[in-house]
Design an enzyme around this catalytic site. Structure first.
Site, PDB file in Angstrom:
ATOM      1  N   ASP A  38      39.970  45.178 -12.126  1.00 22.05           N
ATOM      2  CA  ASP A  38      40.938  45.952 -12.414  1.00 22.05           C
ATOM      3  C   ASP A  38      42.413  44.982 -12.556  1.00 22.05           C
ATOM      4  O   ASP A  38      42.166  43.864 -12.250  1.00 22.05           O
ATOM      5  CB  ASP A  38      41.227  47.148 -11.740  1.00 22.05           C
ATOM      6  CG  ASP A  38      41.964  48.221 -12.506  1.00 22.05           C
ATOM      7  OD1 ASP A  38      42.548  48.065 -13.462  1.00 22.05           O
ATOM      8  OD2 ASP A  38      42.008  49.335 -12.181  1.00 22.05           O
ATOM      9  N   HIS A  90      40.012  46.822 -17.180  1.00 20.97           N
ATOM     10  CA  HIS A  90      41.386  47.630 -17.061  1.00 20.97           C
ATOM     11  C   HIS A  90      41.879  47.686 -18.392  1.00 20.97           C
ATOM     12  O   HIS A  90      41.739  46.805 -19.509  1.00 20.97           O
ATOM     13  CB  HIS A  90      42.422  46.210 -16.349  1.00 20.97           C
ATOM     14  CG  HIS A  90      44.075  46.836 -16.756  1.00 20.97           C
ATOM     15  ND1 HIS A  90      44.671  47.868 -16.099  1.00 20.97           N
ATOM     16  CD2 HIS A  90      44.779  46.448 -17.524  1.00 20.97           C
ATOM     17  CE1 HIS A  90      45.873  47.881 -16.517  1.00 20.97           C
ATOM     18  NE2 HIS A  90      46.083  47.036 -17.246  1.00 20.97           N
ATOM     19  N   HIS A 134      43.459  49.336  -7.019  1.00 12.90           N
ATOM     20  CA  HIS A 134      44.603  49.847  -6.658  1.00 12.90           C
ATOM     21  C   HIS A 134      44.459  51.188  -6.098  1.00 12.90           C
ATOM     22  O   HIS A 134      43.364  51.851  -6.349  1.00 12.90           O
ATOM     23  CB  HIS A 134      45.565  50.280  -7.926  1.00 12.90           C
ATOM     24  CG  HIS A 134      44.798  50.791  -8.912  1.00 12.90           C
ATOM     25  ND1 HIS A 134      44.793  52.007  -9.087  1.00 12.90           N
ATOM     26  CD2 HIS A 134      44.397  50.243 -10.082  1.00 12.90           C
ATOM     27  CE1 HIS A 134      44.030  52.456 -10.189  1.00 12.90           C
ATOM     28  NE2 HIS A 134      43.628  51.401 -10.874  1.00 12.90           N
ATOM     29  N   HIS A 146      47.201  55.248  -9.500  1.00 14.69           N
ATOM     30  CA  HIS A 146      46.800  56.055 -10.444  1.00 14.69           C
ATOM     31  C   HIS A 146      45.147  56.267 -10.449  1.00 14.69           C
ATOM     32  O   HIS A 146      44.760  55.299  -9.705  1.00 14.69           O
ATOM     33  CB  HIS A 146      47.161  55.805 -11.932  1.00 14.69           C
ATOM     34  CG  HIS A 146      46.416  54.527 -12.556  1.00 14.69           C
ATOM     35  ND1 HIS A 146      46.766  53.319 -12.146  1.00 14.69           N
ATOM     36  CD2 HIS A 146      45.311  54.361 -12.989  1.00 14.69           C
ATOM     37  CE1 HIS A 146      45.989  52.460 -12.521  1.00 14.69           C
ATOM     38  NE2 HIS A 146      45.183  52.816 -13.491  1.00 14.69           N
ATOM     39  N   GLU A 165      39.853  55.402  -8.179  1.00 14.08           N
ATOM     40  CA  GLU A 165      38.786  54.802  -9.003  1.00 14.08           C
ATOM     41  C   GLU A 165      37.918  53.992  -8.120  1.00 14.08           C
ATOM     42  O   GLU A 165      36.526  53.833  -8.462  1.00 14.08           O
ATOM     43  CB  GLU A 165      39.606  53.720  -9.872  1.00 14.08           C
ATOM     44  CG  GLU A 165      40.341  54.128 -10.965  1.00 14.08           C
ATOM     45  CD  GLU A 165      41.380  53.394 -11.551  1.00 14.08           C
ATOM     46  OE1 GLU A 165      41.284  52.143 -11.585  1.00 14.08           O
ATOM     47  OE2 GLU A 165      41.982  53.901 -12.322  1.00 14.08           O
TER      48      GLU A 165
HETATM   49 ZN   LIG Z   1      42.738  51.071 -12.654  1.00 17.96          ZN
END
Ligand SMILES: [Zn+2]
Length: 302
Positions: A38, A90, A134, A146, A165
């Site tokens: 990502d 990503h 993240h 997010h 995620e």
């Molecule tokens: Zn992500």
């Protein structure tokens, strides 16, 4: 005659089974490593324009992303990896600069892909590595936090567990019997994965969030050095790592940002409206549940 042909067929089956079995064993003898990459959790990244293709600093950030990926590839090679598969995970999933990537790896690029951030994972891998990851939506001091879509997802729970995620992708890896050996990203994502996967997973904290759009970060070269070292260490300790597995059936609870997104989601048979912005559904097969989640995100696109 019939008997003889049955014996013949059986012999063929034995040969096929034996050769197939040997081929499988041969594949499993090597160390096969899967890497999902990502961008928000790459060292030096703290703002949206660095991770969107039209952004001013995007080209620099994709170079850092490629180099952190190369650091993980090199760490895997140091540990004796025989095959390495990298999945660009990503946005458009076309961020890693292919000609800069270590040719020891193979690259999956572009989207959409059925398994998204985990495209290509299967039972032949011994370890999964997450680079540039993240914190989940709604984290404090999570850089660019997010979960899958910052335009649609407020929160996701699977069987009551709040997931981002990294946890969702760890469950996908676990579905195929593959443990997550290493996660690199900001301090908050590292804390979150250790909370769910335990201390067996090694982490590299490449930066510490000072809010959502600011960070105290390692410079890219230092982050790359630590990722290479920790990857080797993680892969040398694989015997201590277990895949993260939830038992079914799997109940997905999704809170969207807007009520119209739940309006659209509840059009799908089996999806139940539980609140103005919330839906729930249950699937026996985790992959089916994940596919439905992805389809709901497409419906929820602004
Ligand atoms: Zn992500």
């Amino acid at each position: 005659m019939r008997k003889r042909s049955t014996v013949f067929l059986l012999a063929i089956q034995v040969i096929l089974f034996t050769s197939g079995h040997n081929a499988g064993a041969r594949i499993r003898k090597g160390l096969r490593v899967y890497i999902s990459v990502d961008m928000e959790g790459i060292a030096g990244v703290c703002a949206s324009d660095q991770v969107s293709a039209s952004g001013r600093d995007y080209h620099m950030a994709r170079m850092w992303t490629t180099r952190e990926t190369n650091a993980a590839i090199q760490g895997a090679l140091d540990a004796g990896a025989t095959e390495i598969l990298v999945n660009d995970s990503h946005g458009s999933m076309r961020n890693i600069i292919a000609h800069e990537l270590n040719p020891a790896a193979r690259l999956i690029t572009g989207s959409p892909k059925p398994l998204g951030m985990m495209q290509g994972i299967d039972r032949t891998f011994q370890a999964a590595l997450f680079i540039g990851y993240h914190a989940r939506a709604g984290s404090i001091n999570g850089v660019l936090d997010h979960t899958y879509s910052s335009a649609a997802v407020y929160s996701i729970k699977i069987n009551g567990l709040e997931v981002g995620e990294s946890e969702l992708n760890a469950i996908l890896a676990g579905h195929f019997g593959v443990p997550v050996a290493l996660v690199a990203g900001d301090r908050e994502v590292c804390r979150q994965v250790k909370e769910m996967l335990g201390d067996q997973v090694l982490t590299v904290e490449v930066k510490e969030g000072i809010g959502r759009h600011a960070a105290s970060t390692l410079v890219p070269a230092e982050a790359q050095k630590q990722i290479r070292e920790k990857t080797r260490e993680a892969l040398e300790n694989l015997h201590a790592m277990k895949p993260f597995q939830l038992s079914g059936p799997y109940t997905f609870e999704i809170d969207f940002l807007y009520s119209w997104q739940a309006d659209a989601a509840e059009l799908i048979p089996g999806v139940e409206r539980t609140a103005p912005r919330s839906i729930l559904y249950t699937q026996d097969d985790f992959l089916e549940g994940f596919r439905l989640f992805r389809a709901l995100l497409v419906l929820a696109r602004p």
